[in-house]
Design an enzyme around this catalytic site. Sequence first.
Site, PDB file in Angstrom:
ATOM      1  CB  CYS A  78       6.724  25.541  16.075  1.00 58.15           C
ATOM      2  SG  CYS A  78       5.141  24.711  16.032  1.00 58.15           S
ATOM      3  CG  ASN A 125       4.124  21.223  13.204  1.00 55.77           C
ATOM      4  OD1 ASN A 125       4.924  21.101  14.130  1.00 55.77           O
ATOM      5  ND2 ASN A 125       3.632  22.391  12.821  1.00 55.77           N
ATOM      6  CG  HIS A 141       9.029  24.045  12.673  1.00 58.82           C
ATOM      7  ND1 HIS A 141       8.813  22.963  13.497  1.00 58.82           N
ATOM      8  CD2 HIS A 141       7.815  24.633  12.495  1.00 58.82           C
ATOM      9  CE1 HIS A 141       7.532  22.913  13.816  1.00 58.82           C
ATOM     10  NE2 HIS A 141       6.904  23.903  13.214  1.00 58.82           N
TER      11      HIS A 141
HETATM   12  O1  UT7 Z   1       4.237  24.982  13.165  1.00 57.20           O
HETATM   13  C1  UT7 Z   1       3.672  26.249  13.334  1.00 57.20           C
HETATM   14  C2  UT7 Z   1       3.622  26.980  12.070  1.00 57.20           C
HETATM   15  N1  UT7 Z   1       2.578  26.470  11.212  1.00 57.20           N
HETATM   16  C3  UT7 Z   1       2.731  26.519   9.902  1.00 57.20           C
HETATM   17  O2  UT7 Z   1       3.792  26.890   9.438  1.00 57.20           O
HETATM   18  C4  UT7 Z   1       1.568  26.148   8.998  1.00 57.20           C
HETATM   19  C5  UT7 Z   1       1.491  27.134   7.858  1.00 57.20           C
HETATM   20  N2  UT7 Z   1       0.347  26.931   6.983  1.00 57.20           N
HETATM   21  C6  UT7 Z   1       0.260  25.889   6.125  1.00 57.20           C
HETATM   22  O3  UT7 Z   1       1.102  25.012   6.134  1.00 57.20           O
HETATM   23  C7  UT7 Z   1      -0.844  25.883   5.116  1.00 57.20           C
HETATM   24  O4  UT7 Z   1      -1.462  27.148   5.069  1.00 57.20           O
HETATM   25  C8  UT7 Z   1      -1.941  24.803   5.384  1.00 57.20           C
HETATM   26  C9  UT7 Z   1      -1.347  23.423   5.153  1.00 57.20           C
HETATM   27  C10 UT7 Z   1      -2.451  24.926   6.801  1.00 57.20           C
HETATM   28  C11 UT7 Z   1      -3.084  24.981   4.388  1.00 57.20           C
HETATM   29  O5  UT7 Z   1      -2.604  24.939   3.053  1.00 57.20           O
HETATM   30  P1  UT7 Z   1      -2.995  26.103   2.021  1.00 57.20           P
HETATM   31  O6  UT7 Z   1      -2.356  25.750   0.748  1.00 57.20           O
HETATM   32  O7  UT7 Z   1      -2.625  27.418   2.647  1.00 57.20           O
HETATM   33  O8  UT7 Z   1      -4.548  25.922   1.879  1.00 57.20           O
HETATM   34  P2  UT7 Z   1      -5.702  26.991   2.132  1.00 57.20           P
HETATM   35  O9  UT7 Z   1      -5.923  27.178   3.590  1.00 57.20           O
HETATM   36  O10 UT7 Z   1      -5.443  28.197   1.300  1.00 57.20           O
HETATM   37  O11 UT7 Z   1      -6.937  26.237   1.509  1.00 57.20           O
HETATM   38  C12 UT7 Z   1      -7.018  25.957   0.090  1.00 57.20           C
HETATM   39  C13 UT7 Z   1      -8.240  25.111  -0.155  1.00 57.20           C
HETATM   40  C14 UT7 Z   1      -9.508  25.641   0.513  1.00 57.20           C
HETATM   41  O12 UT7 Z   1     -10.593  25.342  -0.338  1.00 57.20           O
HETATM   42  P3  UT7 Z   1     -11.233  26.463  -1.286  1.00 57.20           P
HETATM   43  O13 UT7 Z   1     -11.674  27.569  -0.369  1.00 57.20           O
HETATM   44  O14 UT7 Z   1     -10.134  26.865  -2.218  1.00 57.20           O
HETATM   45  O15 UT7 Z   1     -12.350  25.722  -1.956  1.00 57.20           O
HETATM   46  C15 UT7 Z   1      -9.626  24.803   1.754  1.00 57.20           C
HETATM   47  O16 UT7 Z   1     -10.944  24.682   2.222  1.00 57.20           O
HETATM   48  O17 UT7 Z   1      -8.023  23.798   0.401  1.00 57.20           O
HETATM   49  C16 UT7 Z   1      -9.117  23.481   1.267  1.00 57.20           C
HETATM   50  N3  UT7 Z   1      -8.612  22.620   2.322  1.00 57.20           N
HETATM   51  C17 UT7 Z   1      -8.562  21.288   2.204  1.00 57.20           C
HETATM   52  N4  UT7 Z   1      -8.934  20.443   1.210  1.00 57.20           N
HETATM   53  C18 UT7 Z   1      -8.744  19.139   1.405  1.00 57.20           C
HETATM   54  C19 UT7 Z   1      -8.095  22.986   3.534  1.00 57.20           C
HETATM   55  N5  UT7 Z   1      -7.718  21.881   4.200  1.00 57.20           N
HETATM   56  C20 UT7 Z   1      -8.000  20.823   3.394  1.00 57.20           C
HETATM   57  C21 UT7 Z   1      -7.821  19.435   3.544  1.00 57.20           C
HETATM   58  N6  UT7 Z   1      -8.209  18.629   2.518  1.00 57.20           N
HETATM   59  N7  UT7 Z   1      -7.273  18.876   4.636  1.00 57.20           N
END
Ligand code: UT7
Length: 340
Positions: free
Chosen positions: A118, A288, A258
């Site tokens: 990216c 993205n 980004h």
């Molecule tokens: O461009 C290249 C660089 N990429 C990035 O910069 C991306 C960086 N990462 C992120 O933007 C975030 O980490 C994500 C958007 C990918 C995820 O957000 P998060 O706040 O870090 O969520 P998480 O992975 O910690 O998940 C929190 C909860 C989990 O449930 P439990 O275990 O707390 O019950 C996930 O299973 O949210 C759940 N979850 C979802 N729930 C509903 C993960 N994806 C989803 C979803 N809908 N789509």
Amino acid sequence: MSNTRIRAAITGIAGYVPDDILTNEELSRMVDTSDEWIMTRVGIRERHVLKGEGKATSDMAVEAVKRLFEKTGTKPEEVDLLVWCGVTPDMPFPATANIISYKLGINNAFSFDINAGCSSFLFSLVTMASYIESGRCKKIVLIGAEKLTMYVDYTDRSTCPLFGDGAAAALIEPTTEDIGFIDSITKADGAGVKHLYLPAGGSLLPASIETIVRRQHYIIQDGQTVFKAAVSKMADTTMELMQRNNLTSDDIAWLVPHQANLRIIGATGNRMGLPKEKVMVNIDKFGNTSSATVPLCLWDYESKLKKGDNMIITTFGAGFTWGAIYLKWAYDGAKYASKD
Ligand code: UT7
């Protein structure tokens, strides 16, 4: 003999996104997610998707460059270098830049691809600035374009809301005025490979029936690790760049970050002490798009940009790769208002 310093400047920008839109509502019928979760955690409302057999990254790039030529009055034969950057080439080889040049009738130029996840567009801008500053090139077309949805596993709710397709192209030319590229920081750390990658289809794990059955042609991301690294690296790098150029938040007209997550964008802007109005955001409508996020932002905000505006561009991506550029915007964007 004159000692005039040559700087590289972006002198035009144009974008293209495909017509088809994938909304959060539609995604919530495909996987266990909701508009509320995606909007509050990531800030994406919809993303564009390139559909249709035989449609490739180069097709979007060609549309963006046609618009760029039209608005800037550039002729294909005037271009001396065309670079496509990104992670979704038409084919492993030849370079997508060659395909784009051919489709546009650009035949006086050399062309090649750059991939830095990216950060592809940011690293490429720094590279293109060197070609201009050295006097080697006079008219460069740099394109960030991605058909990223081809790598998206629409059964994986942790990645499928994030990515979209799109393209944008910049014209880069020399200037002797006090505008254009001033300073940059570019960094990479391969320790990040295991946190954001696409397992199969390369020399390590060539495509096979097994790789398809194991769903290894899709993006793998450890979201939290990438999130934390993105926040700290983008903020640290922009602060370092501001300090060494004696810039305060008041001096900066625009931050171009980004577009991976609205919370990452907000954290970077806050650390720099910038009010929201100075931070470019279009993640809500495009998601993205990897190498295309920065030029799509510039295109979106072009009409508001003024000659001499101090701008910081910053990115973070797979690799890990990250960095920041300090430049002075080269033209009043309003002059192209009727041409987009
Ligand atoms: O461009 C290249 C660089 N990429 C990035 O910069 C991306 C960086 N990462 C992120 O933007 C975030 O980490 C994500 C958007 C990918 C995820 O957000 P998060 O706040 O870090 O969520 P998480 O992975 O910690 O998940 C929190 C909860 C989990 O449930 P439990 O275990 O707390 O019950 C996930 O299973 O949210 C759940 N979850 C979802 N729930 C509903 C993960 N994806 C989803 C979803 N809908 N789509």
